[in-house]
Design a protein around this motif. Structure first.
Motif, PDB file in Angstrom:
ATOM      1  N   ALA A   1       0.822  -1.217   0.000  1.00 16.75           N
ATOM      2  CA  ALA A   1       0.000   0.000   0.000  1.00 16.75           C
ATOM      3  C   ALA A   1       0.855   1.265   0.000  1.00 16.75           C
ATOM      4  O   ALA A   1       0.342   2.361  -0.225  1.00 16.75           O
TER       5      ALA A   1
ATOM      6  N   ALA B   1      -0.569   3.004  -4.916  1.00 14.49           N
ATOM      7  CA  ALA B   1      -1.737   3.688  -4.368  1.00 14.49           C
ATOM      8  C   ALA B   1      -3.046   2.996  -4.743  1.00 14.49           C
ATOM      9  O   ALA B   1      -4.114   3.408  -4.313  1.00 14.49           O
TER      10      ALA B   1
ATOM     11  N   PHE C   1      -3.839  -0.003  -3.817  1.00 15.70           N
ATOM     12  CA  PHE C   1      -4.243  -0.886  -2.721  1.00 15.70           C
ATOM     13  C   PHE C   1      -4.968  -0.095  -1.634  1.00 15.70           C
ATOM     14  O   PHE C   1      -4.748   1.103  -1.455  1.00 15.70           O
ATOM     15  N   TYR C   2      -5.819  -0.807  -0.888  1.00 13.72           N
ATOM     16  CA  TYR C   2      -6.532  -0.189   0.235  1.00 13.72           C
ATOM     17  C   TYR C   2      -5.557   0.273   1.315  1.00 13.72           C
ATOM     18  O   TYR C   2      -4.656  -0.466   1.705  1.00 13.72           O
ATOM     19  N   TYR C   3      -5.744   1.498   1.805  1.00 21.56           N
ATOM     20  CA  TYR C   3      -4.948   1.982   2.924  1.00 21.56           C
ATOM     21  C   TYR C   3      -5.774   2.987   3.714  1.00 21.56           C
ATOM     22  O   TYR C   3      -6.404   3.873   3.139  1.00 21.56           O
TER      23      TYR C   3
ATOM     24  N   LEU D   1      -5.254   5.815   6.316  1.00 24.44           N
ATOM     25  CA  LEU D   1      -4.204   6.655   6.915  1.00 24.44           C
ATOM     26  C   LEU D   1      -4.437   6.863   8.406  1.00 24.44           C
ATOM     27  O   LEU D   1      -3.500   6.823   9.203  1.00 24.44           O
TER      28      LEU D   1
ATOM     29  N   ASP E   1      -3.679   3.453   9.954  1.00 22.37           N
ATOM     30  CA  ASP E   1      -2.520   2.751   9.394  1.00 22.37           C
ATOM     31  C   ASP E   1      -2.868   1.292   9.083  1.00 22.37           C
ATOM     32  O   ASP E   1      -2.152   0.368   9.462  1.00 22.37           O
TER      33      ASP E   1
ATOM     34  N   GLU F   1      -8.319  10.153  -5.344  1.00 22.09           N
ATOM     35  CA  GLU F   1      -7.180  10.591  -4.548  1.00 22.09           C
ATOM     36  C   GLU F   1      -6.023   9.637  -4.845  1.00 22.09           C
ATOM     37  O   GLU F   1      -6.078   8.478  -4.469  1.00 22.09           O
ATOM     38  N   ILE F   2      -5.004  10.136  -5.545  1.00 24.46           N
ATOM     39  CA  ILE F   2      -3.826   9.303  -5.825  1.00 24.46           C
ATOM     40  C   ILE F   2      -2.784   9.646  -4.776  1.00 24.46           C
ATOM     41  O   ILE F   2      -2.148  10.688  -4.842  1.00 24.46           O
ATOM     42  N   ARG F   3      -2.644   8.754  -3.781  1.00 24.45           N
ATOM     43  CA  ARG F   3      -1.772   9.096  -2.653  1.00 24.45           C
ATOM     44  C   ARG F   3      -0.328   8.689  -2.906  1.00 24.45           C
ATOM     45  O   ARG F   3      -0.042   7.718  -3.605  1.00 24.45           O
ATOM     46  N   GLY F   4       0.583   9.443  -2.303  1.00 25.64           N
ATOM     47  CA  GLY F   4       1.990   9.066  -2.272  1.00 25.64           C
ATOM     48  C   GLY F   4       2.249   8.212  -1.053  1.00 25.64           C
ATOM     49  O   GLY F   4       1.348   7.927  -0.262  1.00 25.64           O
TER      50      GLY F   4
ATOM     51  N   VAL G   1       3.281   6.981   2.582  1.00 24.13           N
ATOM     52  CA  VAL G   1       3.036   7.600   3.888  1.00 24.13           C
ATOM     53  C   VAL G   1       4.356   7.975   4.536  1.00 24.13           C
ATOM     54  O   VAL G   1       5.310   7.203   4.509  1.00 24.13           O
TER      55      VAL G   1
ATOM     56  N   ALA H   1       2.596   8.514  -7.636  1.00 27.27           N
ATOM     57  CA  ALA H   1       2.168   8.337  -9.032  1.00 27.27           C
ATOM     58  C   ALA H   1       1.612   9.622  -9.628  1.00 27.27           C
ATOM     59  O   ALA H   1       1.249   9.657 -10.794  1.00 27.27           O
TER      60      ALA H   1
ATOM     61  N   ALA I   1      -3.083  12.251   9.230  1.00 22.92           N
ATOM     62  CA  ALA I   1      -3.942  11.222   9.832  1.00 22.92           C
ATOM     63  C   ALA I   1      -4.750  11.788  10.994  1.00 22.92           C
ATOM     64  O   ALA I   1      -4.293  12.665  11.721  1.00 22.92           O
ATOM     65  N   ASP I   2      -5.949  11.260  11.151  1.00 21.90           N
ATOM     66  CA  ASP I   2      -6.763  11.543  12.336  1.00 21.90           C
ATOM     67  C   ASP I   2      -6.469  10.407  13.322  1.00 21.90           C
ATOM     68  O   ASP I   2      -7.316   9.580  13.605  1.00 21.90           O
TER      69      ASP I   2
ATOM     70  N   ARG J   1       1.310  10.525  10.964  1.00 28.65           N
ATOM     71  CA  ARG J   1       1.418  10.042   9.587  1.00 28.65           C
ATOM     72  C   ARG J   1       0.833  11.082   8.624  1.00 28.65           C
ATOM     73  O   ARG J   1      -0.197  11.692   8.917  1.00 28.65           O
TER      74      ARG J   1
ATOM     75  N   TYR K   1       0.671  12.170   4.079  1.00 29.94           N
ATOM     76  CA  TYR K   1       1.154  11.947   2.710  1.00 29.94           C
ATOM     77  C   TYR K   1       0.730  13.098   1.817  1.00 29.94           C
ATOM     78  O   TYR K   1      -0.161  13.868   2.168  1.00 29.94           O
TER      79      TYR K   1
END
Lengths: 318, 318
Positions: free
Chosen positions: A40, A44, A46-48, A50, A53, B26-29, B31, B44, B295-296, B307, B309
């Motif tokens: 993950a 990006a 994959f399920y994650y 934040l 975690d 949402e294309i995350r980088g 963490v 990405a 992160a919450d 955390r 990103y």
């Protein structure tokens, strides 16, 4: 005029479709040469989660002479993790990412808490969905306060509704309907002195194929009172999972991969029967919407091994 | 029946639009906790060309007491890289990723090749766009063969067209129009004995603000012949960049970041004047469509640092 209008509309539609950003359709993972593992963090798709975690999906490749050889040149695995309900007194459940999406995998016992408040776990007969080779979509998970009245029932997902039928000093009768048909009713006593979790929690159980007595709806009432002939109940905990399971049975195929094993907490897929050649300039269907792209590179030798990545073929809204 | 048809179509259209996945917006980088660096491999959202392994965009964070302090607690940088034209005899140009998109940054000399074939570099006066604090969108880059005739001109982007006006044994007259207005004409001799690159290549130069004499269109003719009164020319190289530059001037702001420096090959942005607090449960506008999510998280201490990103807020088609 009419045909001009149609053509104009077609042009507008085309402009609308092609003017938007299109790069983002492909969510690529990290570039690999040779054996690699995506998780993950470097993919990006994959399920994650934040906030907590959470997310254990993984794809591992083992390249043998330019091939991902069957049966396990490429392996996907995912493992369930404990997650608290938003209404925390209920304890915890297992969440799992599967092909990039979040699913419910079963109720679990939280040993740091009193057993009797963990009603969803306690009340379910077959509480572990993965043990039955299936998962459920999570539809509602909330601790937001909201009020319902006799005339304004609580709307749930998949056509369910919970209505207050009557209330008096001895308790409150609630009725659950699906698509307007009554399916269950119960008496709760959320406002009595020393009310327990059981007095305050409405639970609905059902069988999903071989998984018997699974709690699919839980609603926690903070209180229920009658003020000037008007009954008002306050909901402060809400949970619903789908009444239609998502099967994850051994040998089910998803593109070029198939489910190799399902344990109480882990699903593994491999590429049994499908050799996958990693040659240049290929776009290979792999697993659901996850594909492999290889580089159309000019130089390819020991010093310049073939570059490739997995990517999510994102459908967006078109 | 007709209105049923329309309703049916509307429902199909709705189903088509709303059934697609929406998670991918949402294309995350990757963490991060503390200082971190994102590049095209762990995010990405940055430009990356798999075939040629191009892409140098980077975001680096330096966390000081829970803050990305101005002026450089967060820094974005990107550097131009040489790339061959698809029509390789023309040599190479500089490509650069900027805010996730691919741009032209200037023509460069390829020292491994004869100078005289590198006409785009040779013919441009101010060949380095970055030195003029601007970039251009690449509109066409192709070595696919196609034929044009006197009655079927070559359609280019941004309203340009190249037409053959006449052809005889001494040469071929071509005319470039933009939105129907003639802007240039030239004589080429692609089919004469010993034709040089200059005989075969149509070049159009223009001024883009302070950048003088920039080649924005190049067309290579493999041949041009008249057969039975019909003139046919074969194009086998095509290049076009936008006639409207994308400015990258120092101090221009993009969200909370601004261009700190522009050199002949590198653009750097920093967060001058904007302290960015990395506290929990925030969604922070950063740079163009790139945002920061924190992160919450329940536990936050030395053992459980915050955390966060960066992510691309993908617009898709809605």
């Amino acid at each position: 005029m009419r045909s001009h209008g149609v053509i104009c509309f077609a042009i507008l539609l085309a402009a609308f479709f092609f003017s938007g950003p299109i790069d983002g359709r492909e969510i690529r993972g990290q570039v690999a040469t040779g054996d690699f593992e995506w998780n993950a963090q470097n993919f990006a798709g994959f399920y994650y989660d934040l906030d907590k975690d959470l997310g254990t999906e993984r794809i591992t490749t083992y390249v043998t002479y330019g091939k991902l050889e069957e049966p396990n040149g490429i392996v996907y695995s995912t493992t369930a993790q404990a997650n608290d309900f938003e209404f925390e007194d209920w304890g915890s459940y297992n969440v799992i990412g599967f092909l990039g999406k979040k699913y419910f995998a079963g109720y679990t016992e939280n040993e740091n808490m009193d057993g009797w408040t963990q009603m969803l776990y306690q009340e379910s007969t077959d509480e572990n969905s993965l043990s039955e080779e299936q998962l459920q979509t999570i539809l509602m998970d909330s601790d937001a306060e909201m009020t319902i009245t006799a005339s304004r029932p609580l709307k749930l997902a998949e056509g369910y509704e919970l209505a207050i039928k009557y209330i008096d000093s001895s308790g409150m009768l609630v009725e659950l309907t699906k698509d307007g048909m009554a399916v269950d009713s119960k008496i709760l006593m959320p406002s009595k002195d020393g009310a327990t979790m059981a007095d305050k929690t409405y639970i609905y159980r059902t069988d999903e194929d071989n998984q018997k007595g699974l709690v699919i709806i839980a609603i926690h009432f903070k209180n229920a009172v009658t003020i000037q002939n008007q009954t008002v109940a306050t909901v402060d905990g809400l949970w619903q999972i789908s009444d239609t399971p998502t099967p994850v049975r051994i040998d089910t195929e998803f593109g070029k991969m198939r489910i190799a094993s399902v344990s109480a907490d882990t699903i593994v897929l491999d590429n049994k029967d499908y050799n996958i050649a990693l040659s240049k300039n290929r776009d290979i269907e792999l697993l659901g919407n996850i594909r492999i792209r290889t580089a159309d590179q000019e130089m390819m030798d020991d010093a310049n091994p073939l570059r490739y990545y997995i990517y999510l073929d994102e459908k967006c809204n078109s």
